[in-house]
Design a protein around this motif. Structure first.
Motif, PDB file in Angstrom:
ATOM      1  N   ILE A   1      19.342  68.856  27.012  1.00  0.00           N
ATOM      2  CA  ILE A   1      17.973  69.121  26.568  1.00  0.00           C
ATOM      3  C   ILE A   1      17.003  68.986  27.745  1.00  0.00           C
ATOM      4  O   ILE A   1      17.058  68.014  28.494  1.00  0.00           O
ATOM      5  N   GLY A   2      16.150  69.969  27.894  1.00  0.00           N
ATOM      6  CA  GLY A   2      15.132  69.910  28.944  1.00  0.00           C
ATOM      7  C   GLY A   2      13.965  70.795  28.584  1.00  0.00           C
ATOM      8  O   GLY A   2      14.045  71.605  27.658  1.00  0.00           O
TER       9      GLY A   2
ATOM     10  N   PHE B   1      19.742  60.617  31.782  1.00  0.00           N
ATOM     11  CA  PHE B   1      18.350  60.813  31.358  1.00  0.00           C
ATOM     12  C   PHE B   1      17.438  60.815  32.580  1.00  0.00           C
ATOM     13  O   PHE B   1      17.644  60.030  33.501  1.00  0.00           O
TER      14      PHE B   1
ATOM     15  N   SER C   1      24.567  66.957  23.850  1.00  0.00           N
ATOM     16  CA  SER C   1      23.393  67.813  23.994  1.00  0.00           C
ATOM     17  C   SER C   1      22.934  67.903  25.441  1.00  0.00           C
ATOM     18  O   SER C   1      23.036  66.934  26.189  1.00  0.00           O
TER      19      SER C   1
ATOM     20  N   ASP D   1      13.082  61.728  33.868  1.00  0.00           N
ATOM     21  CA  ASP D   1      11.715  62.084  33.459  1.00  0.00           C
ATOM     22  C   ASP D   1      11.319  63.459  33.981  1.00  0.00           C
ATOM     23  O   ASP D   1      10.599  64.195  33.319  1.00  0.00           O
TER      24      ASP D   1
ATOM     25  N   ASN E   1      25.382  62.917  27.036  1.00  0.00           N
ATOM     26  CA  ASN E   1      24.233  63.810  26.861  1.00  0.00           C
ATOM     27  C   ASN E   1      23.445  63.943  28.167  1.00  0.00           C
ATOM     28  O   ASN E   1      23.444  63.037  28.996  1.00  0.00           O
TER      29      ASN E   1
ATOM     30  N   ASP F   1      25.612  58.876  29.505  1.00  0.00           N
ATOM     31  CA  ASP F   1      24.477  59.788  29.305  1.00  0.00           C
ATOM     32  C   ASP F   1      23.604  59.841  30.562  1.00  0.00           C
ATOM     33  O   ASP F   1      23.517  58.863  31.304  1.00  0.00           O
TER      34      ASP F   1
ATOM     35  N   PHE G   1      19.544  64.750  29.258  1.00  0.00           N
ATOM     36  CA  PHE G   1      18.216  64.866  28.646  1.00  0.00           C
ATOM     37  C   PHE G   1      17.150  64.681  29.712  1.00  0.00           C
ATOM     38  O   PHE G   1      17.151  63.692  30.436  1.00  0.00           O
ATOM     39  N   CYS G   2      16.248  65.651  29.804  1.00  0.00           N
ATOM     40  CA  CYS G   2      15.200  65.555  30.816  1.00  0.00           C
ATOM     41  C   CYS G   2      13.875  66.052  30.230  1.00  0.00           C
ATOM     42  O   CYS G   2      13.832  67.108  29.596  1.00  0.00           O
ATOM     43  N   HIS G   3      12.801  65.297  30.460  1.00  0.00           N
ATOM     44  CA  HIS G   3      11.478  65.760  30.013  1.00  0.00           C
ATOM     45  C   HIS G   3      10.989  66.903  30.891  1.00  0.00           C
ATOM     46  O   HIS G   3      10.082  67.634  30.516  1.00  0.00           O
TER      47      HIS G   3
ATOM     48  N   ASN H   1      25.757  55.009  32.395  1.00  0.00           N
ATOM     49  CA  ASN H   1      24.623  55.864  32.063  1.00  0.00           C
ATOM     50  C   ASN H   1      23.742  56.010  33.292  1.00  0.00           C
ATOM     51  O   ASN H   1      23.640  55.090  34.099  1.00  0.00           O
ATOM     52  N   ARG H   2      23.129  57.169  33.448  1.00  0.00           N
ATOM     53  CA  ARG H   2      22.226  57.382  34.575  1.00  0.00           C
ATOM     54  C   ARG H   2      20.816  57.553  34.038  1.00  0.00           C
ATOM     55  O   ARG H   2      20.593  58.269  33.061  1.00  0.00           O
ATOM     56  N   TYR H   3      19.849  56.899  34.688  1.00  0.00           N
ATOM     57  CA  TYR H   3      18.453  57.065  34.301  1.00  0.00           C
ATOM     58  C   TYR H   3      17.588  57.056  35.551  1.00  0.00           C
ATOM     59  O   TYR H   3      17.796  56.242  36.449  1.00  0.00           O
TER      60      TYR H   3
END
Lengths: 417, 292
Positions: free
Chosen positions: B264-265, B225, B262, B227, B240, B223, B242-244, B204-206
């Motif tokens: 998502i951003g 993710f 998904s 910020d 997935n 996944d 996913f980015c804010h 996973n990458r964060y």
């Protein structure tokens, strides 16, 4: 002596000023600020395994309702199990659970009957963790009614590897019962719709609340399970995760009904337990929080303010005595000292758990602004809460000094909703 | 001065109460839809169900027109859309059988259900569209609310897709398209898939930002993710995204026929000149998804 009294007055004014600013920031964020995207929006076929833990102690009035909801949830059955911990029940809870298990063979239901050892939620959860096989553990108290999509909505948050725990939104199901339940609904609205969501938006410290929430099993087990002597195992887990570099996520759309206390004595005991537990956590974590390398400056500030939530009424109570003393000693010009004091007390601590701007903002966001008409009554609630918070603080202090730990006092269920 | 500040401070107490008085007296309890399940096909399925529920209880006005209660009382036209002057009947709900064509520049205020393939002419504006087969949108078509196809959806350039677009099969994107939510198998810019990736990472990458520009194609099983920003180029992801903040995709494949995920951003930018193929769900803020 007089100097000390004046210094304490100054300290209170600054402290309440900080809380006021905090509440306005949260309210402003929810009404006008940028809202973070919810991880609950993720749709995927690849979901982790989950164990739903339900500790029960004499829950015959509500047990079946909760279990009926839990078998109807929208989650792959091969990745889902229910773990019921019957914790020293003396009523028909055990029979209800066993009958339910027999009637629902299509769902994996594990039952543990605890008849020896200490009673209490943290102990029961630790035993439940021993037989739970899911990567993620979701916890429900027995008086909760989960909706169909709730488990997926909570569990999908753990796709983010930084997330250690998730908290959903609690909505009282019996809010129309009496004036107490109506006031508790206001506190819930402000506390969840505004306070928790704003803390998530602002990358501060949303709180895991012990029910309608979940956590990574391996993280909790690896760090020693739940602390059995702490009455606020949820708050303890929140801070344990943060000081270890993980986050708690609040999911506003993961809504679940709960049963609020319907009489004042039950509510009083609940607050006393929360106050004891929360202050226990404060004694344990305030320095760990300050020295943690994983938290930002603002997270530390928010964390300290959160840890002190059940200490503020103690400061306030002493502040009132202080003001009276200064007045009678002729050292306090009431208008000089107290105009900010009066304002801060009214605005900052009105309702204590959910200051009133947050309540109104929450009611507006919920499209139910009329609910906030009862707001002035929270003033009386505040004095009621303060009394029991003081008792809880005393319990925590005694526990800290004498190593004499309080007994878990379960909230009474009504089961009539 | 102090007295004035005190008065102002105390008056702050009453502002919320006045607000509740101004904003209304509704005392509806907070309700939770206990049966709600997040479903990208919610709008289409709900509309089809409403139509089938009222079809036998409606009031017949003439052989093509009935009155029935959907969310409220509506006129429903049964027939072929391309034979009807939509300027006259644009405030009717349409249930149209077989293959249907909507002329260029047509404006419908209400929902349309087509049982066969549906061709929508350039620059048309439609509130909501469901088809039990394929839907073809001409250049510049504007869907105000939602579009739902049991078959595929082919988009022309510069289409605007309101709040939700869902297909049981493929959603084929084109340059200039703006969207909010897309769900398809896959949602893609063209039919080319990324060839077998030469490298593979299983984690996973964060991070605050995740930027991966692979020279050769790269497979990430996990996944991603972030910020603030995710930027991916020449990557296949089994997980997935996913980015804010914002997401940028160029030559990217997400998921496959057996597993959907998904993307998502806050804003999602898809390079229309590259091969982007997402099995599952894409979500951006309202009309903040762009094919560039």
């Amino acid at each position: 002596m007089i100097l000390a009294l004046k210094f304490y007055m100054f300290f209170c004014i600054v402290l309440f000023g900080i809380y006021i600013v905090r509440h306005f920031v949260f309210t402003g964020n929810r009404l006008l600020g940028k809202q973070k995207i919810s991880y609950g929006d993720i749709l995927t076929s690849e979901l982790p395994t989950v164990s739903v833990l339900v500790p029960m102690h004499n829950e015959e009035k509500v047990a079946e309702k909760l279990l009926n909801r839990l078998v109807k949830v929208n989650y792959p059955k091969d990745k889902y199990e229910i773990v019921v911990i019957n914790d020293h029940s003396t009523d028909k809870t055990g029979e209800i659970i066993e009958t339910f298990k027999k009637e629902n063979p299509e769902i994996s239901i594990k039952v543990m009957h605890r008849t020896t050892g200490n009673r209490g939620k943290p102990v029961a959860l630790n035993d439940g963790l021993k037989i739970a096989s899911g990567e993620i553990v979701v916890v429900f108290d027995a008086d909760y009614l989960p909706s169909k999509d709730l488990i997926r909505n909570l569990v999908v948050n753990f796709k983010n590897p930084k997330v250690g725990a998730v908290m959903g939104r609690v909505i009282p199901v019996n809010s129309g019962k009496n004036i107490l339940t109506k006031l508790l609904e206001l506190e819930r609205i402000g506390g969840y719709q505004v306070d928790q969501q704003a803390r998530y938006n602002l990358h501060l410290i949303p709180q895991y609340g012990g029910t309608v929430g979940g956590f990574r099993k391996n993280l909790v087990v690896k760090t020693g399970g739940f602390k059995e002597n702490i009455l606020a195992e949820d708050t303890e887990l929140t801070f344990r995760l943060y000081v270890n570099g993980y986050e708690v996520v609040y999911s506003n759309r993961a809504e679940c009904y709960e049963e609020s206390p319907e009489d004042w004595s039950v509510r009083g005991r609940q607050i006393r337990r929360w106050s004891t537990g929360h202050n226990q956590v404060m004694f344990s974590y305030i320095f760990k929080l300050l020295t943690s390398k994983h938290l930002s400056f603002f997270q530390k500030v928010d964390g300290i303010l959160l840890l002190m939530v059940y200490l503020v009424p103690v400061f306030l109570f002493l502040g009132i005595l202080d003001a009276v003393a200064l007045f009678f000693l002729g050292e306090a010009n009431i208008l000089t000292y107290s105009y900010f004091w009066v304002i801060s007390m009214m605005i900052g601590t009105f309702g204590n758990f959910a200051p009133f701007y947050q309540v109104v903002a929450g009611a507006i966001l919920d499209d139910s602004p009329a609910k906030a008409k009862l707001l002035p009554l929270l003033f009386f609630n505040f004095f009621f809460n303060t009394f029991y918070i003081l008792l809880g603080f005393k319990d925590a202090l005694i526990g800290l000094v004498k190593k004499h730990y309080p007994i878990w006092d379960k909230t009474q269920r009504y089961g009539d909703t | 001065m102090k007295e004035v500040i005190l008065l102002l401070g105390v008056s702050l107490l009453f502002i919320p109460i006045f607000l509740t008085l101004i904003l209304g007296f509704r005392n509806n309890s907070l309700s939770i839809d206990m049966e709600y399940v997040k479903d990208p096909f919610y709008f289409g399925n709900s509309f089809r169900k409403k139509i089938s529920d009222v079809i036998f209880s409606s009031t017949i006005i003439n052989k093509n027109l009935v009155k029935a209660k959907l969310s409220r009382e509506e006129l429903i036209v049964f027939g072929k859309i391309n034979f009807i002057n939509s300027v006259v009947y644009r405030n009717c709900v349409y249930v149209s059988f077989g293959e249907n064509h909507i002329r260029k520049g047509t404006y419908f205020e209400k929902e349309i259900l087509s049982t066969g393939n549906l061709y929508i002419g350039e620059d048309s504006v439609l509130r909501a569209v469901a088809s039990n087969a394929d839907i073809f949108l001409g250049k510049g078509v504007h869907i105000v609310r939602w579009i739902d196809a049991q078959g595929s959806i082919q988009l022309g350039e510069d289409c605007i897709l309101g709040i939700s677009s869902a297909s049981k099969k493929e959603i084929k994107l084109a340059k200039g398209v703006r969207f909010t939510r897309l769900f398809g198998f896959p949602v893609c810019t063209n039919k080319n898939r990324i060839k077998n990736p030469s490298r593979e990472i299983r984690e996973n990458r964060y991070g605050k930002e995740v930027v991966i520009h692979a020279d050769e194609s790269l497979l990430i099983v996990g996944d991603i993710f972030a910020d603030e920003k995710i930027e991916l180029k020449n990557v296949k992801v089994i997980g997935n995204i996913f980015c804010h903040g914002d997401v940028y995709l160029e030559n990217v494949e997400v998921g496959d026929e057996n597993s959907y995920f998904s993307v998502i951003g806050n804003k999602v930018f898809i390079s229309g000149n590259s091969n982007v193929s997402i099995f599952g769900y894409i979500q951006a803020g309202y009309l903040k998804g762009f094919v560039v």
